[in-house]
Scaffold this motif. Structure first.
Motif, short mmCIF file in Angstrom:
data_model
loop_
_atom_site.label_atom_id
_atom_site.label_comp_id
_atom_site.label_asym_id
_atom_site.label_seq_id
_atom_site.Cartn_x
_atom_site.Cartn_y
_atom_site.Cartn_z
N ASN A 43 40.67 47.25 47.86
CA ASN A 43 39.86 48.22 48.60
C ASN A 43 40.68 48.89 49.69
N GLY A 51 40.80 53.25 42.23
CA GLY A 51 39.58 53.22 43.02
C GLY A 51 38.34 53.34 42.16
N GLY A 98 35.46 50.50 41.87
CA GLY A 98 34.06 50.82 42.14
C GLY A 98 33.15 50.39 41.00
N THR A 111 30.32 47.55 41.37
CA THR A 111 28.95 48.02 41.16
C THR A 111 28.27 47.28 40.00
N ILE A 125 34.13 51.04 49.52
CA ILE A 125 33.32 50.37 48.51
C ILE A 125 32.83 49.06 49.10
#
Length: 227
Positions: free
Chosen positions: A65, A130, A134, A138, A218
């Motif tokens: 991150n 990235g 994500g 998620t 994130i």
């Protein structure tokens, strides 16, 4: 499990139509070099995606991150992409239009070069890392961060991506009959310019200062209760 597979297939389909340097170069390769050449390029792109997915999944969430927003990586990747585009464009300026022709690669080394081109073009784009991070953060909790479920999801995502790309490659290949040497040169120049533009965009992401309010982070999972 079925929902995860359906999500992977849907994501792969839309991922294939995301506008970026890979999208344009894939079309250009199909038009100017042929079906097999475009597949070789696409396989390199897929390998970079697989590598990024594995890195994002197995590495520390906090580390990745932080890395994904590192300006130095954006600047470095942007410079490489911009330089490649400039060199390609300069080389085309010296090419005689009459010598251009639609010819597939005739050596295994040329296919390997296209494979490497696809891999590097995707790999130097830090935004791809990235993106996969994500996706994992998620959707991962919905799959209990189970490696089998996660990599099955990724497999179906990439399969849908590749199948969609095959249709794109096939449709682009139909334009070959209408291309003259002059138009081939135009297509190649446009591809070089596209790479330069995206290189600049990536560099700008690293150069422009980001305030704490504008920086997108994130959300990290709570690691305290995962032991």
């Amino acid at each position: 499990m079925f929902d995860g597979l359906l999500t992977g297939i849907t994501l792969g389909f839309f991922l294939s139509f995301m506008i970026g340097p890979v999208f344009f170069i894939l079309i250009e390769t199909s038009i100017t070099r042929g079906f097999k050449a475009a597949i070789a390029f696409d396989m390199g792109v897929i390998l970079a995606d697989a590598l990024f997915f594995a890195i994002a999944f197995f590495s520390s969430f906090r580390l990745i991150n932080a890395i994904k927003d590192d300006p130095a990586l954006f600047i470095f990747g942007g410079i490489i992409m911009l330089t490649y585009g400039i060199i390609s464009f300069i080389k085309l300026k010296k090419v005689q239009v009459q010598t251009l022709q639609l010819a597939p690669p005739n050596l295994r080394r040329e296919y390997l070069n296209l494979f490497a081109k696809g891999f590097l073009l995707n790999f130097i784009n830090v935004g791809v890392l990235g993106f996969w991070l994500g996706i994992i953060i998620t959707l991962g909790p919905q799959m209990d961060m189970n490696p089998n479920k996660m990599f099955t999801f990724f497999g179906f995502c990439i399969l849908a991506y590749f199948i969609t790309d095959l249709f794109k490659i096939f449709l682009a290949k139909q334009l070959r009959k209408k291309l003259t040497p002059h138009n081939i040169l135009k297509v190649k120049k446009i591809s070089s310019i596209v790479i330069m533009v995206f290189g600049l965009v990536i560099m700008i992401k690293g150069v422009l200062p980001k305030s704490a309010d504008n920086k997108i982070n994130i959300p990290l999972p709570n690691m305290e209760n995962t032991k």
